[in-house]
Design a protein around this motif. Structure first.
Motif, mmCIF file in Angstrom:
data_model
loop_
_atom_site.group_PDB
_atom_site.id
_atom_site.type_symbol
_atom_site.label_atom_id
_atom_site.label_comp_id
_atom_site.label_asym_id
_atom_site.label_seq_id
_atom_site.Cartn_x
_atom_site.Cartn_y
_atom_site.Cartn_z
ATOM 1 N N PRO A 116 0.816 -1.012 0.137
ATOM 2 C CA PRO A 116 0.109 -0.254 0.303
ATOM 3 C C PRO A 116 0.389 0.867 -0.253
ATOM 4 N N VAL A 117 2.045 1.185 0.531
ATOM 5 C CA VAL A 117 3.513 2.474 0.901
ATOM 6 C C VAL A 117 3.474 2.613 -0.961
ATOM 7 N N ALA A 118 3.894 1.828 -1.351
ATOM 8 C CA ALA A 118 3.666 2.088 -2.679
ATOM 9 C C ALA A 118 3.003 2.739 -3.574
ATOM 10 N N GLY A 119 1.660 1.860 -4.110
ATOM 11 C CA GLY A 119 0.756 2.763 -4.490
ATOM 12 C C GLY A 119 0.269 3.989 -4.038
ATOM 13 N N LEU A 120 0.636 4.522 -2.534
ATOM 14 C CA LEU A 120 0.614 5.607 -2.269
ATOM 15 C C LEU A 120 1.247 6.716 -2.675
ATOM 16 N N VAL A 121 2.867 6.108 -3.077
ATOM 17 C CA VAL A 121 4.142 6.539 -3.111
ATOM 18 C C VAL A 121 3.921 7.141 -4.984
ATOM 19 N N ILE A 122 3.169 5.875 -5.331
ATOM 20 C CA ILE A 122 3.174 6.354 -6.949
ATOM 21 C C ILE A 122 1.986 7.452 -6.881
ATOM 22 N N LEU A 498 8.167 15.202 -2.945
ATOM 23 C CA LEU A 498 9.475 14.510 -3.719
ATOM 24 C C LEU A 498 10.442 13.357 -2.960
ATOM 25 N N LEU A 499 11.649 13.831 -1.994
ATOM 26 C CA LEU A 499 11.840 13.675 -1.195
ATOM 27 C C LEU A 499 11.734 12.389 0.206
ATOM 28 N N LEU A 500 10.614 12.789 0.512
ATOM 29 C CA LEU A 500 10.010 11.139 1.493
ATOM 30 C C LEU A 500 9.382 10.851 0.259
ATOM 31 N N PRO A 501 8.598 10.648 -0.917
ATOM 32 C CA PRO A 501 8.004 9.979 -1.610
ATOM 33 C C PRO A 501 8.639 9.151 -2.515
ATOM 34 N N LEU A 502 9.982 9.082 -2.836
ATOM 35 C CA LEU A 502 10.962 8.684 -2.910
ATOM 36 C C LEU A 502 11.702 7.544 -2.443
ATOM 37 N N ALA A 503 11.926 8.312 -1.300
ATOM 38 C CA ALA A 503 12.722 6.907 -0.272
ATOM 39 C C ALA A 503 11.439 6.366 0.077
ATOM 40 N N ALA A 504 10.095 6.578 0.150
ATOM 41 C CA ALA A 504 9.760 5.007 0.410
ATOM 42 C C ALA A 504 9.315 4.595 -0.137
ATOM 43 N N PHE A 505 9.713 5.201 -1.730
ATOM 44 C CA PHE A 505 9.179 4.173 -2.697
ATOM 45 C C PHE A 505 10.429 2.979 -3.449
ATOM 46 N N GLY A 506 11.621 3.507 -2.579
ATOM 47 C CA GLY A 506 12.563 2.561 -2.922
ATOM 48 C C GLY A 506 12.825 2.098 -1.497
ATOM 49 N N LEU A 507 12.573 2.585 -0.708
ATOM 50 C CA LEU A 507 12.134 1.050 0.465
ATOM 51 C C LEU A 507 10.868 0.282 -0.239
ATOM 52 N N SER A 508 10.109 0.640 -0.369
ATOM 53 C CA SER A 508 9.428 -0.409 -0.658
ATOM 54 C C SER A 508 9.650 -1.345 -1.715
ATOM 55 N N LEU A 509 10.528 -0.501 -3.105
ATOM 56 C CA LEU A 509 11.411 -2.039 -3.915
ATOM 57 C C LEU A 509 11.796 -3.001 -3.356
ATOM 58 N N ALA A 510 12.052 -2.428 -2.075
ATOM 59 C CA ALA A 510 13.437 -4.186 -1.491
ATOM 60 C C ALA A 510 12.379 -5.085 -0.573
ATOM 61 N N GLY A 511 10.959 -4.684 -0.809
ATOM 62 C CA GLY A 511 10.095 -5.496 0.069
ATOM 63 C C GLY A 511 9.378 -4.994 0.865
ATOM 64 N N GLY A 512 8.793 -5.662 1.773
ATOM 65 C CA GLY A 512 8.015 -4.849 2.942
ATOM 66 C C GLY A 512 8.490 -5.567 4.005
ATOM 67 N N THR A 513 9.309 -6.108 3.947
ATOM 68 C CA THR A 513 9.951 -6.319 5.004
ATOM 69 C C THR A 513 10.921 -5.418 5.447
ATOM 70 N N ALA A 516 8.852 -2.239 6.621
ATOM 71 C CA ALA A 516 8.847 -2.049 7.348
ATOM 72 C C ALA A 516 9.682 -1.319 9.294
ATOM 73 N N ALA A 517 10.844 -2.287 8.941
ATOM 74 C CA ALA A 517 12.225 -2.059 9.130
ATOM 75 C C ALA A 517 13.159 -1.121 9.582
ATOM 76 N N VAL A 518 13.007 0.054 8.351
ATOM 77 C CA VAL A 518 12.862 1.278 8.529
ATOM 78 C C VAL A 518 12.724 2.568 8.379
ATOM 79 N N GLY A 519 11.437 2.125 7.954
ATOM 80 C CA GLY A 519 10.461 2.846 8.156
ATOM 81 C C GLY A 519 9.510 2.936 9.539
ATOM 82 N N GLY A 520 8.715 2.214 9.942
ATOM 83 C CA GLY A 520 8.338 2.214 11.120
ATOM 84 C C GLY A 520 9.066 2.922 12.520
ATOM 85 N N PRO A 521 10.152 2.420 12.684
ATOM 86 C CA PRO A 521 10.916 3.102 13.696
ATOM 87 C C PRO A 521 10.682 4.542 13.799
ATOM 88 N N LEU A 522 11.240 5.133 12.338
ATOM 89 C CA LEU A 522 11.003 6.064 12.301
ATOM 90 C C LEU A 522 9.531 7.291 12.464
#
Length: 600
Positions: A116-122, A498-513, A516-522
């Motif tokens: 869902p995060v990747a879809g939101l960013v797109i 721009l920056l935060l959506p691109l960062a979230a999209f890049g993390l989503s390409l690596a997988g949901g795990t 969640a591991a990087v974005g959850g604590p932030l």
């Protein structure tokens, strides 16, 4: 049909013709013309001029022969008779170039969109690019109608479309950064739109992922209606803009449809031939139906069409589609910024004196006491109606924000107007959904209803109860902050869209795990800092003594002063300079008493 007969011969036969023998095939070089040369002598009228399809045995024979011939030419034979294992093999042509890759394959059966995060960013990035939530939502509806997206995967994209549309109002507010008071009000008005969308997404996105309330509600509403597929959706603005845009560039819809559906070609998107002018043919096909192989059939089917070229700027340009796209993107952004600045200047010059006072009185008026609460809901209806007429929420918000900066419309009244524009922009997607094919009509309309229910749920959350109208005080605080540090507006624009959506999209390409591991604590850290800050201002006694202030942190972590000095040093311009203490004294001439006391 041609079928192999023996090892190196084939027999040729077609309807109403005796079988014929083909000559023997060469032993090294095999081509289809030599496999069955009698194809050349077949009548043109056979199945309306279609070439017979070879059988699998013949094709396999030719492929094996071609492979042997290629290997003999590319891999040198050693003295022992074996091929050299270090020789470069002959590369096989897959028949599909990178340019012709189907755009639909990027979305169809893609695991990234299941996040869902990747879809939101797109959704955010696409809307930021096209500068129109109506266009973005219509694209999503069309993709669902084309079976490129599922309804569930489109819900986060629709939410991102709502978030991305607030960038237009933010860009408009930047045009009033010359005056701090106007910039405070204008940027606060643009921020209230973005804050409302972000707060709604933060509540509904996790809820949709857990229980899918929007999808179920739209399915229930859709089940209570009986819809029939309609024609093309009307576009009011296209009547005015299409004559101008066709003079700039025209695109080939067949190529776009082929790229989306998987039938990709290497043809250019730029349309070069617009019309055809046919020529009359000689002969009457009614006299030739009895004789299928008569020469009359061939004479009737040889009608020639003269193609007429299009008339736009790029019809004869020797540029690639990518270069044309970059040129149009840069030109459109330049025209957009120019128009936004001109809108602000025009409203600033027109709405002055008595005109501004009259407009402010009418717009900010409320009903008498028992019905004073109806004023905001009437503003929601007005915003929805005007957005439906304009077919663009970006145009509506671009007109509201300068009026807020000039002090004509208050933030409390502009807030429901902007919420109404969110409702009005959903009608464009609904009209596009009604033009979908019959087999996908229900799914397309369901996506449009999800967009409507999402905005309606936001109004129920952040407007129905007056104490829950959190976007208004948050926007005022943000406006005060940007009036003091005007570079914060640019940082907000870059980070949020721009920056935060691109960062979230890049993390989503690596997988949901990984996401969640990087974005959850932030996210947890940010929410904790916000909660502690609120308690420091409202209930400091509830906190431990060390958390009652952020003074124990380094200065650059709890104050913007070091960052402001850095930005002022790097950008020594008037817009980035700190506010002057005597800024109000420059307007003393507006006071008649002070003006009368001064000597000329």
């Amino acid at each position: 049909m041609c079928a192999p007969s023996g090892s190196l011969t084939c027999s040729c036969s077609y309807p109403e013709s005796p079988p014929r023998r083909c000559p023997s095939l060469p032993t090294q070089i095999w081509t289809w013309a030599w496999v069955c040369p009698c194809l050349k002598s077949m009548p043109n009228s056979l199945t309306d001029g279609q070439v017979p399809t070879p059988t699998l045995d013949t094709v396999g024979l030719v492929d094996r022969s071609l492979g042997n011939a290629g290997n003999s030419g590319s891999a040198p034979i050693s003295e022992e008779g074996d091929t050299d294992p270090w020789a470069l093999p002959q590369l096989k042509d897959t028949g599909q170039s990178w340019k012709g890759k189907a755009a639909g394959d990027i979305f169809k059966d893609n695991m990234v969109l299941s996040n869902p995060v990747a879809g939101l960013v797109i959704g955010v990035l696409v809307t930021v690019l096209v500068q129109s939530s109506s266009t973005s939502s219509s694209i999503v509806v069309s993709m669902v109608a084309s079976k490129l997206l599922t309804v569930r995967a489109s819900v986060p994209i629709v939410m991102g479309v709502n978030v991305g549309t607030s960038i237009t109002s933010t860009l408009v507010s930047m045009a009033q950064s010359g005056d701090r008071d106007e910039f405070r009000r204008a940027f606060g008005g643009s921020a209230v739109h973005g804050i409302f969308n972000w707060l709604t997404v933060l509540i509904l996105l996790p809820l949709e992922g857990a229980m899918a309330p929007l999808e179920r509600l739209s399915a229930l509403a859709l089940g209570a209606t009986s819809l029939q597929p309609g024609g093309h959706a009307p576009d009011i603005l296209k009547v005015l803009t299409q004559p101008l845009t066709h003079l700039i560039v025209q695109l080939d819809p067949d190529v776009i449809t082929g790229s989306a559906t998987g039938n990709a070609t290497n043809s250019s998107l730029i349309k070069r031939w617009c019309r055809t002018r046919g020529q009359t043919t000689v002969g009457n096909s009614s006299h030739c139906r009895a004789a299928a192989f008569s020469p009359c059939a061939e004479r009737n089917s040889s009608a020639a069409d003269e193609r007429l070229p299009c008339h736009h700027l790029f019809v004869g340009a020797a540029l690639t589609d990518l270069a044309v796209g970059f040129i149009l993107l840069a030109a459109s952004l330049l025209v957009l910024c120019t128009c936004l600045v001109l809108i602000v200047k025009l409203l600033n010059s027109v709405l002055r004196g008595r005109v501004a006072q009259a407009v402010r009185t009418v717009v900010n008026a409320d009903f008498p006491f028992p019905f004073s609460w109806l004023g905001g809901y009437m503003a929601i209806l007005v915003g929805a109606g005007l957005t439906f007429v304009l077919q663009s929420s970006s145009v509506f918000t671009a007109a509201i924000v300068p009026l807020m900066g000039l002090g004509v419309i208050s933030l409390e009244r502009a807030y429901p107007l902007l919420l109404g524009s969110n409702i009005g922009t959903t009608t464009t997607a609904l009209l596009a959904a009604l033009a979908s094919p019959a087999d996908m009509l229900l799914s397309a309309v369901q996506v449009a209803l999800i967009h409507f229910f999402f905005n309606l749920a936001g109004i129920l959350l952040w407007y129905m109860v007056p104490i829950l109208r959190l976007p208004i005080p948050l926007a005022k605080s943000f406006g005060d902050l940007t009036a003091r540090y005007r570079w914060v507006a640019v940082a907000y624009l870059l980070l949020s869209f721009l920056l935060l959506p691109l960062a979230a999209f890049g993390l989503s390409l690596a997988g949901g795990t990984v996401l969640a591991a990087v974005g959850g604590p932030l996210v947890v850290l940010v929410l904790l800092v916000i909660l502690v800050t609120i308690l420091q201002q409202r209930r400091p006694a509830w906190l431990p003594r060390c958390l009652r202030s952020w003074a124990w942190l380094p200065l650059w972590l709890h104050s913007l002063e070091p960052w402001d000095r850095l930005v002022s040093h790097c950008c020594p311009c008037k817009a980035c300079s700190p506010p002057e203490a005597t800024a109000k004294e420059a307007h003393c001439y507006e006071n008649p008493e002070i003006l009368a006391s001064q000597q000329l």
